[in-house]
Design a protein around this motif. Sequence first.
Motif, PDB file in Angstrom:
ATOM      1  N   LYS A  81       0.839  -1.201   0.000  1.00 29.15           N
ATOM      2  CA  LYS A  81       0.000   0.000   0.000  1.00 29.15           C
ATOM      3  C   LYS A  81       0.873   1.250   0.000  1.00 29.15           C
ATOM      4  O   LYS A  81       1.918   1.275   0.645  1.00 29.15           O
ATOM      5  N   ILE A  83       1.976   4.983   1.140  1.00 28.79           N
ATOM      6  CA  ILE A  83       1.849   5.732   2.390  1.00 28.79           C
ATOM      7  C   ILE A  83       1.013   6.958   2.078  1.00 28.79           C
ATOM      8  O   ILE A  83       1.381   7.783   1.234  1.00 28.79           O
ATOM      9  N   ASP A  86      -1.286  12.275   5.688  1.00 27.43           N
ATOM     10  CA  ASP A  86      -2.266  12.461   6.760  1.00 27.43           C
ATOM     11  C   ASP A  86      -2.786  13.899   6.847  1.00 27.43           C
ATOM     12  O   ASP A  86      -3.617  14.217   7.690  1.00 27.43           O
ATOM     13  N   SER A  91       4.245  16.204   8.527  1.00 24.59           N
ATOM     14  CA  SER A  91       4.438  14.860   7.971  1.00 24.59           C
ATOM     15  C   SER A  91       5.101  14.896   6.597  1.00 24.59           C
ATOM     16  O   SER A  91       5.511  13.853   6.088  1.00 24.59           O
TER      17      SER A  91
END
Length: 106
Positions: A81, A83, A86, A91
Amino acid sequence: MLCMPKTAETFSGSVNANDPIFTDLITATENKILSQVNLDAEQNVQANWIETNTTSDAFIQNKPILAQVATTGNYKDLTNKPILFDGKYTSLTSKPILFDGNYTLY
């Protein structure tokens, strides 16, 4: 190439390879083969993707191996998957240097 007659009743029972509809269209060898055709052979075979018995008429040969996500459609079954971001600035990688509000005069 086998030319089929226009009506189904021509094929009731067995094939008459001497029928004029065939004799002008096919070779003697094809005529002999046609006279031996079993008209009830392998009718309405329903292929079955999950059939595992290799002798079954429903068995499908040479199927690709599918990842689990391909059959479930569920994101949690996906391997490797990505990343996901968010939404937080902290981040981020390779962030730009932000202006701090102070100019340096040279």
